[in-house]
Enzyme design. Sequence first.
Site, PDB file in Angstrom:
ATOM      1  N   ASP A   1      39.046  47.219  48.427  1.00 50.93           N
ATOM      2  CA  ASP A   1      39.114  46.851  47.016  1.00 50.93           C
ATOM      3  C   ASP A   1      40.507  47.140  46.450  1.00 50.93           C
ATOM      4  O   ASP A   1      41.120  46.298  45.788  1.00 50.93           O
ATOM      5  CB  ASP A   1      38.041  47.638  46.253  1.00 50.93           C
ATOM      6  CG  ASP A   1      38.267  47.644  44.761  1.00 50.93           C
ATOM      7  OD1 ASP A   1      37.887  46.651  44.110  1.00 50.93           O
ATOM      8  OD2 ASP A   1      38.827  48.634  44.232  1.00 50.93           O
TER       9      ASP A   1
ATOM     10  N   LYS B   1      43.838  44.553  45.121  1.00 49.87           N
ATOM     11  CA  LYS B   1      44.634  44.709  43.901  1.00 49.87           C
ATOM     12  C   LYS B   1      46.116  44.808  44.225  1.00 49.87           C
ATOM     13  O   LYS B   1      46.958  44.179  43.578  1.00 49.87           O
ATOM     14  CB  LYS B   1      44.160  45.952  43.143  1.00 49.87           C
ATOM     15  CG  LYS B   1      42.692  45.859  42.703  1.00 49.87           C
ATOM     16  CD  LYS B   1      42.153  47.213  42.227  1.00 49.87           C
ATOM     17  CE  LYS B   1      40.675  47.109  41.857  1.00 49.87           C
ATOM     18  NZ  LYS B   1      40.039  48.436  41.681  1.00 49.87           N
TER      19      LYS B   1
ATOM     20  N   VAL C   1      30.387  43.879  32.870  1.00 54.11           N
ATOM     21  CA  VAL C   1      31.609  43.377  32.248  1.00 54.11           C
ATOM     22  C   VAL C   1      31.311  42.169  31.362  1.00 54.11           C
ATOM     23  O   VAL C   1      31.810  42.066  30.230  1.00 54.11           O
ATOM     24  CB  VAL C   1      32.661  43.022  33.313  1.00 54.11           C
ATOM     25  CG1 VAL C   1      33.933  42.503  32.655  1.00 54.11           C
ATOM     26  CG2 VAL C   1      32.975  44.240  34.174  1.00 54.11           C
TER      27      VAL C   1
ATOM     28  N   ILE D   1      43.878  48.962  32.148  1.00 49.97           N
ATOM     29  CA  ILE D   1      45.336  49.121  32.075  1.00 49.97           C
ATOM     30  C   ILE D   1      45.993  47.747  32.140  1.00 49.97           C
ATOM     31  O   ILE D   1      45.775  47.021  33.102  1.00 49.97           O
ATOM     32  CB  ILE D   1      45.870  49.973  33.249  1.00 49.97           C
ATOM     33  CG1 ILE D   1      45.134  51.306  33.338  1.00 49.97           C
ATOM     34  CG2 ILE D   1      47.363  50.176  33.111  1.00 49.97           C
ATOM     35  CD1 ILE D   1      45.510  52.118  34.579  1.00 49.97           C
TER      36      ILE D   1
ATOM     37  N   GLY E   1      41.377  47.880  35.948  1.00 47.93           N
ATOM     38  CA  GLY E   1      40.503  47.877  34.767  1.00 47.93           C
ATOM     39  C   GLY E   1      41.226  47.634  33.460  1.00 47.93           C
ATOM     40  O   GLY E   1      41.832  46.580  33.264  1.00 47.93           O
TER      41      GLY E   1
ATOM     42  N   GLY F   1      25.967  56.290  41.953  1.00 46.29           N
ATOM     43  CA  GLY F   1      26.241  54.878  41.700  1.00 46.29           C
ATOM     44  C   GLY F   1      27.718  54.561  41.552  1.00 46.29           C
ATOM     45  O   GLY F   1      28.092  53.542  40.991  1.00 46.29           O
TER      46      GLY F   1
ATOM     47  N   LYS G   1      39.213  40.164  41.990  1.00 48.83           N
ATOM     48  CA  LYS G   1      40.366  40.512  42.834  1.00 48.83           C
ATOM     49  C   LYS G   1      40.217  39.974  44.242  1.00 48.83           C
ATOM     50  O   LYS G   1      41.187  39.542  44.861  1.00 48.83           O
ATOM     51  CB  LYS G   1      40.553  42.021  42.858  1.00 48.83           C
ATOM     52  CG  LYS G   1      39.359  42.792  43.387  1.00 48.83           C
ATOM     53  CD  LYS G   1      39.077  44.061  42.617  1.00 48.83           C
ATOM     54  CE  LYS G   1      38.354  43.729  41.334  1.00 48.83           C
ATOM     55  NZ  LYS G   1      37.691  44.876  40.688  1.00 48.83           N
TER      56      LYS G   1
ATOM     57  N   GLU H   1      43.944  39.872  34.398  1.00 44.75           N
ATOM     58  CA  GLU H   1      44.240  41.274  34.059  1.00 44.75           C
ATOM     59  C   GLU H   1      43.122  42.209  34.491  1.00 44.75           C
ATOM     60  O   GLU H   1      43.370  43.322  34.958  1.00 44.75           O
ATOM     61  CB  GLU H   1      44.486  41.385  32.551  1.00 44.75           C
ATOM     62  CG  GLU H   1      44.974  42.733  32.083  1.00 44.75           C
ATOM     63  CD  GLU H   1      46.329  43.087  32.661  1.00 44.75           C
ATOM     64  OE1 GLU H   1      46.348  43.855  33.640  1.00 44.75           O
ATOM     65  OE2 GLU H   1      47.365  42.615  32.139  1.00 44.75           O
TER      66      GLU H   1
ATOM     67  N   VAL I   1      42.761  44.046  38.200  1.00 47.97           N
ATOM     68  CA  VAL I   1      43.571  45.161  38.693  1.00 47.97           C
ATOM     69  C   VAL I   1      43.572  46.313  37.698  1.00 47.97           C
ATOM     70  O   VAL I   1      43.991  46.144  36.552  1.00 47.97           O
ATOM     71  CB  VAL I   1      45.025  44.722  38.966  1.00 47.97           C
ATOM     72  CG1 VAL I   1      45.838  45.897  39.499  1.00 47.97           C
ATOM     73  CG2 VAL I   1      45.071  43.562  39.952  1.00 47.97           C
TER      74      VAL I   1
END
Lengths: 429, 429
Positions: A204, A208, A16, A139, A137, A190, A108, A132, A135
């Site tokens: 995970d 979120k 990222v 969207i 990705g 992966g 998160k 943003e 949560v």
Amino acid sequence: MRQTPVRLGIAGLGTVGIGVVKIVQRHADLLAARSGRPIEITAVCARDRSKNRDADLSGYAWEEDAVALARRDDVDVFVELMGGHEGAAKNALEAAIASGKDVVTANKALLAHHGQALALAAEEAGRVIRFEAAVAGGIPVIKTLTEGLAGNALRRVMGVMNGSCNYILTRMESAGLSYETVFEEARALGYLEADPNLDVGGIDAAHKLSLLASIAFGTQVSFDTVELEGIGRISIDDIRRAGDMGYKIKLLGVAQMTGRGLEQRMTPCLVPAESPLGQLQGGTNMVVLEGDSVGQIVLRGAGAGEGPTASAVMGDVMDIARGTRLPTFGTPATQLAAPTAARANAPAPFYLRLELFDKPGALAKVATVLGDAGVSISRMRQYGHEDTTAPVLIVTHKTTRDAIDHAIARLPATGVVDGDPVAIRIEEV
Amino acid sequence: MRQTPVRLGIAGLGTVGIGVVKIVQRHADLLAARSGRPIEITAVCARDRSKNRDADLSGYAWEEDAVALARRDDVDVFVELMGGHEGAAKNALEAAIASGKDVVTANKALLAHHGQALALAAEEAGRVIRFEAAVAGGIPVIKTLTEGLAGNALRRVMGVMNGSCNYILTRMESAGLSYETVFEEARALGYLEADPNLDVGGIDAAHKLSLLASIAFGTQVSFDTVELEGIGRISIDDIRRAGDMGYKIKLLGVAQMTGRGLEQRMTPCLVPAESPLGQLQGGTNMVVLEGDSVGQIVLRGAGAGEGPTASAVMGDVMDIARGTRLPTFGTPATQLAAPTAARANAPAPFYLRLELFDKPGALAKVATVLGDAGVSISRMRQYGHEDTTAPVLIVTHKTTRDAIDHAIARLPATGVVDGDPVAIRIEEV
């Protein structure tokens, strides 16, 4: 006249982080035109400087330590992409706020555990925390919920927010494979975290959900009160049987305010096969927001990956560059209500699967137990016998988890049910 | 300490205006908590004061004239819900900007025709114009595109943005009825504008598309260059035949930047039946946004109605209350490029339906004409003869509208094709 630039310090140069670097480099003109200010990166840090990375970082100062990065005078916005809910990320984020920086984070876990304290600290310091990317990705669900639907009392927030789980469930169905087989496939590809329980255990996704619930209902983030169940007990049998009855099985997060308090669930649910949630295939994410004025809004997109997650980070950076300043969870942290957690018991239909022994009156006995527990049957299907037992599927009318649990506890005593019955909530969407 | 309120003046008290009044009254505490400021209505105006309305307006000043309302000293935000792209609405909006008010409007026609001039005026005056309610009702698509995806170069923007057209097309299919019959049904149900051509001619949806295109591609709004075709020529036959080939027919808006300039189309298209657009039923709207980092984002929700549209208006009001201030179309109006309009010719597969005479070698002649025009066939289906002709369906490989038009112009000379062939673009989604 050159406008004052926005200077980013990026902590964490994984997928990222590098994605963000690439966007800033590739779209310098576009970003400046849209925000009215140049967006620049001044400094970066990551665990291993020598690692080969897919971007030219030579123009940026390198810090060994994220806290030092967060405190640099030439950083306006601290971009935290390190991960982890304690230790380095938390220290650096706190240092950034204390040093008067705004923060953009994809973390998160950190916000699910420490969101309230961090939001208070940020507001006291007059800084903003935006998340943003934490949560779903790419969207823009945090923005939609906090800003777009700000005129609504929210009724319910739902979502498929862990792409790995949805991949596993849809792959089991399409290939007719067991959970264990597809889990190993996903691990080999992966698709799973180093600790896969973060994915398949629902943790995970529950992180979120707890963030969305705070925004939607004006309550302090309360991850600990999310009712949590992973997908490990979902069998290919249940996926097939649910399909026979017109449903798909999803790891679905649901948050709603009830008369008894805030109910947050991240559990396997059945949803109608032809609904947008039911049609969701593979690693894609979907969030469903229901407001009293807007009705139902459905958002769909990639929930992970370099581009989508970096896109979300940059949306936050651009908002800061444009001067948009909101409380972390939409409502000032001092005004967020302490959450009253409700046990997840909101009425819903349930799907039951039983293995019935081939004995006269077996079905009647089951029906009697259900009836005594106040559970009434909407649809029932009995399959042919396999050896000594026959699978029976039941879709109930709306009932509660308590009533279902009560009934299930009494089924063994009938002597006609083999093994443990399966009960899965059907979420009406 | 009481914060300075945001004072609204609402021009237009139809369904949406009353919806806004209701939200402000019902959610006063919620709105104040979220924005940090009370949201108040000080004055309203509408054509007919004596009309019975579903809200208590007694606390608000009444203006006979929208321009007078726009100029009132006790109005901070002028909420324009009158409609119409000339006359009263335009005058009032200009007066509001000139008087230093921010503007929230649902008026797609006004912005499609005068968006650039109004955006320039607003920016010169230091005011904002917001118009979430103008596009796709309750779906926060303007916000998503302008803010959430601000880090992306947009590739393509698509949408089903006229609920009445989608209602007609899906109702034709489900009930097996002709366009004419369902059109009359829809008119009787009040689903169509007083001038139904705004809906079924695609004009209303094209207004919306031109606004999205401006934001997405940084170009001045250019409604006049939208290639426009309504749904009037769509037959139940084509809906069925498209279904046989795995497609649905939608009135689909598409904007994309090509090497030849900005291409904007609002035309009937085929989309895969199992895609989110293909699955869209009834009056619901859907917008698909494609960015270079985020990939594909799909937004779905109610495109019209009191609650959803008022929700969008209130989202804009809340942004203004919170201090968010952006250029009307995301990029300052002075920097928006004059659009170079491209004729809609981006390559795509096409669906062709021909009625072939029962003659030896008929199909070969058609294939030869297509081949000579550079159109190659991907899939073909011939049905049994009906009287003297047989329907033939062809799905082509990717080609251009020009090539298709060229081929169709040469088909009559073969002597084997009865009547006019139907050609509809297949949008790859």
